[in-house]
Design an enzyme around this catalytic site. Structure first.
Site, PDB file in Angstrom:
ATOM      1  N   SER A  76       0.835  -1.200   0.000  1.00 17.87           N
ATOM      2  CA  SER A  76       0.000   0.000   0.000  1.00 17.87           C
ATOM      3  C   SER A  76       0.874   1.256   0.000  1.00 17.87           C
ATOM      4  O   SER A  76       1.911   1.305   0.655  1.00 17.87           O
ATOM      5  CB  SER A  76      -0.910   0.030   1.225  1.00 17.87           C
ATOM      6  OG  SER A  76      -1.648   1.230   1.273  1.00 17.87           O
ATOM      7  N   LYS A  81      -4.224  -6.716   3.912  1.00 10.41           N
ATOM      8  CA  LYS A  81      -4.258  -5.656   2.892  1.00 10.41           C
ATOM      9  C   LYS A  81      -5.691  -5.394   2.451  1.00 10.41           C
ATOM     10  O   LYS A  81      -6.086  -4.240   2.222  1.00 10.41           O
ATOM     11  CB  LYS A  81      -3.404  -6.068   1.691  1.00 10.41           C
ATOM     12  CG  LYS A  81      -3.451  -5.088   0.505  1.00 10.41           C
ATOM     13  CD  LYS A  81      -3.047  -3.674   0.907  1.00 10.41           C
ATOM     14  CE  LYS A  81      -2.712  -2.788  -0.285  1.00 10.41           C
ATOM     15  NZ  LYS A  81      -3.774  -2.624  -1.270  1.00 10.41           N
ATOM     16  N   HIS A 101      -7.304  -3.355   5.098  1.00  9.90           N
ATOM     17  CA  HIS A 101      -6.740  -2.002   4.960  1.00  9.90           C
ATOM     18  C   HIS A 101      -7.538  -1.225   3.919  1.00  9.90           C
ATOM     19  O   HIS A 101      -7.944  -0.077   4.142  1.00  9.90           O
ATOM     20  CB  HIS A 101      -5.267  -2.097   4.554  1.00  9.90           C
ATOM     21  CG  HIS A 101      -4.681  -0.811   4.039  1.00  9.90           C
ATOM     22  ND1 HIS A 101      -4.952  -0.319   2.767  1.00  9.90           N
ATOM     23  CD2 HIS A 101      -3.838   0.096   4.606  1.00  9.90           C
ATOM     24  CE1 HIS A 101      -4.312   0.815   2.589  1.00  9.90           C
ATOM     25  NE2 HIS A 101      -3.630   1.091   3.683  1.00  9.90           N
ATOM     26  N   ASN A 102      -7.775  -1.849   2.762  1.00  9.86           N
ATOM     27  CA  ASN A 102      -8.501  -1.158   1.698  1.00  9.86           C
ATOM     28  C   ASN A 102      -9.957  -0.917   2.071  1.00  9.86           C
ATOM     29  O   ASN A 102     -10.539   0.105   1.694  1.00  9.86           O
ATOM     30  CB  ASN A 102      -8.413  -1.959   0.406  1.00  9.86           C
ATOM     31  CG  ASN A 102      -7.062  -1.840  -0.264  1.00  9.86           C
ATOM     32  OD1 ASN A 102      -6.069  -1.516   0.383  1.00  9.86           O
ATOM     33  ND2 ASN A 102      -6.997  -2.103  -1.548  1.00  9.86           N
ATOM     34  N   GLU A 147      -9.951   2.007   4.170  1.00 12.38           N
ATOM     35  CA  GLU A 147      -9.674   3.145   3.283  1.00 12.38           C
ATOM     36  C   GLU A 147     -10.963   3.640   2.617  1.00 12.38           C
ATOM     37  O   GLU A 147     -11.215   4.847   2.535  1.00 12.38           O
ATOM     38  CB  GLU A 147      -8.657   2.710   2.229  1.00 12.38           C
ATOM     39  CG  GLU A 147      -8.305   3.746   1.189  1.00 12.38           C
ATOM     40  CD  GLU A 147      -7.392   3.166   0.120  1.00 12.38           C
ATOM     41  OE1 GLU A 147      -7.705   3.331  -1.074  1.00 12.38           O
ATOM     42  OE2 GLU A 147      -6.380   2.523   0.480  1.00 12.38           O
TER      43      GLU A 147
END
Length: 472
Positions: free
Chosen positions: A129, A184, A187-188, A191
């Site tokens: 990222s 990940k 995380h997105n 986001e």
């Protein structure tokens, strides 16, 4: 002597990672399926760099690497990754390492990990990222898969990763199988929510308070100095400040209001549903993009459907919101992060990954898109209580929520009465209230289910499963 690592896939992210590795003293063999892309890179960003060697087939790349070979793939998730891995498996040997640095689905990483282990090769699914700048200057890297692969290639990944303000690398081994790509993915998902919360605040400032882009930028700049301090808040001020050269208007005012989603947000929402983890804000952020994408339908609906009467914002309302939106955003943001970390915990328990949630927070302090000031506090929360079930139960975050929830209520209420959609803020508030409610109406739902389907129910005053003949 061979080169240290190979890189397959010379899109902008791949090119910048190659330059990053070379800058850190590693010799890199690069390959792209389209040879002209490789040539352009060697004549462009890599021109004259003795640490980067062009290869025009995978056999040449394999021959140029020191044993055990190590290669990182920066290709489009899905079939393309499988195709490259299949080709590499023909020219690599037992003990070699393949790292998938793309946005792959974690179940694909689980499968690839198992398939390569059977061949004696080692696999890492490493979420990366930070976008183009992060790839060049240091991204957050979230690797999972073979522990042996980490031992062989972890040093390179750690060296090229972002470093937090205290110097700690934003890269650490997370667990077996698809653990890295799951982290990940979440995380997105966070986001998506973070961006949607910011967009909703901007929407209210623009349409309810009549605040222009330039003035709104000033607010975001100021908020970035406080508890909301983060990469996304920082760049929002830059986006709002930008003036369009063609029209001399704020550029944001001429950008079409339709946002896309590439899949990781969808995956996050789907996995939350699959694991039974309540994560409404993560799902609503995806739905909000889907609504935005249906712009033609929205324009038709605007002619057919009515909303509240438009009125000039009262001065006291403007003053109240100017001091309230910041706190509302903080409460919504904490709620969203709590949902994301709860999903990580449930997945870790389900898949047996033994994720260190505090360590995950540390990985996101630099390089990545959701880097924020309070990630150190998240780390502290899970360090103080390794068995912490939910971030909202941590005394520090509970205190912040208690002091900011009234502002979130006010903003959600005013937005609703003004006809401004706030799906991320609204769902974050609903999550907060749902989690603190001692008696939800699910008892009625259980009664209904037993009525029409004999699904049974449990009682508060007696152990066991019960069914009632509702027709008597």
């Amino acid at each position: 002597m061979g080169f240290d690592i190979g890189l397959v896939g010379l899109g902008v992210m791949g090119q910048n990672l190659a330059l990053n590795m070379a800058r850190h003293g590693y010799k890199v063999c690069v390959y792209n399926r389209t040879g002209s892309v490789t040539e352009a890179f060697m004549e462009g960003g890599a021109k004259g760099n003795p640490s980067i060697r062009a290869c025009y087939d995978l056999k040449e790349l394999a021959a140029g690497l020191s044993a055990p070979r190590k290669v990182i793939l920066m290709v489009k998730a899905g079939r393309a990754v499988d195709a490259v891995i299949s080709q590499l498996a023909e020219v690599f040997e037992a003990g070699d390492v393949i790292i998938d640095g793309g946005n792959s689905f974690f179940e694909d990483s689980e499968r690839r990990y198992g398939e390569l282990e059977k061949k004696g090769m080692h696999f890492l699914g490493a979420g990366v990222s930070g976008g183009e700048e992060g790839a060049l200057m240091g991204p957050s890297i979230m690797p999972g898969g073979s522990k042996k692969a980490w031992e062989l290639a972890g040093g390179i990944l750690t060296d090229i990763s972002a470093k937090a303000e205290d110097g700690t690398p934003c890269c650490a081994y997370l667990g077996p199988g698809g653990a890295g790509h799951f982290v990940k993915m979440v995380h997105n998902g966070i986001e998506y929510v973070d961006m949607q919360i910011i967009a909703e605040a901007y929407h209210m400032m623009r349409d309810l308070l009549g605040i222009g882009a330039g003035r709104a930028a000033d607010y975001f700049r100021e908020w970035n100095k406080g508890e909301l301090g983060s990469y996304l808040i920082e760049i929002t001020s830059h986006v709002l400040d930008k003036v369009d050269e063609k029209t001399a208007r704020p550029l944001v005012d001429v950008i079409k209001d339709a946002a896309a989603q590439k899949g990781t947000g969808l995956w996050t929402a789907r996995e939350a549903l699959s694991l039974g983890t309540p994560a409404p804000s993560l799902a609503e952020a995806v739905f909000a993009r889907n609504v935005s994408a249906r712009r033609d339908q929205r324009l038709k609906a605007a002619e057919a459907l009515t909303g509240p009467e438009k009125a000039e914002p009262a001065r006291d309302m403007a003053a109240m919101l100017a001091g309230t939106i910041e706190k509302a955003m903080l409460a919504a943001k904490i709620s969203a992060y709590a949902q994301g970390f709860a999903l990580l915990k449930d997945a870790s328990d389900h898949y047996g990954w033994d994720l260190d949630l505090g360590a995950v927070a540390l990985l996101w302090r630099g390089g990545c898109i959701i880097r924020a000031g309070f990630l150190d506090d998240i780390k502290k929360a899970f360090t103080d209580d390794p068995g912490l079930e939910n971030l909202i139960l941590d005394p520090s975050f509970a205190k912040r929520l208690n002091s900011s929830q009234a502002a979130l209520r006010r903003v959600v209420s005013i937005a609703s009465m003004a006809g401004i959609p706030v799906p991320a803020m609204g769902s974050s508030l609903s999550y907060y209230d749902g989690m603190r409610c001692t008696s939800l109406p699910a008892n009625l739902i259980q009664g209904q289910r037993d009525y029409f389907g004999a699904h049974t129910y449990e009682r508060l005053d007696e152990e066991g499963s019960f069914h009632t003949d509702w027709y008597r």
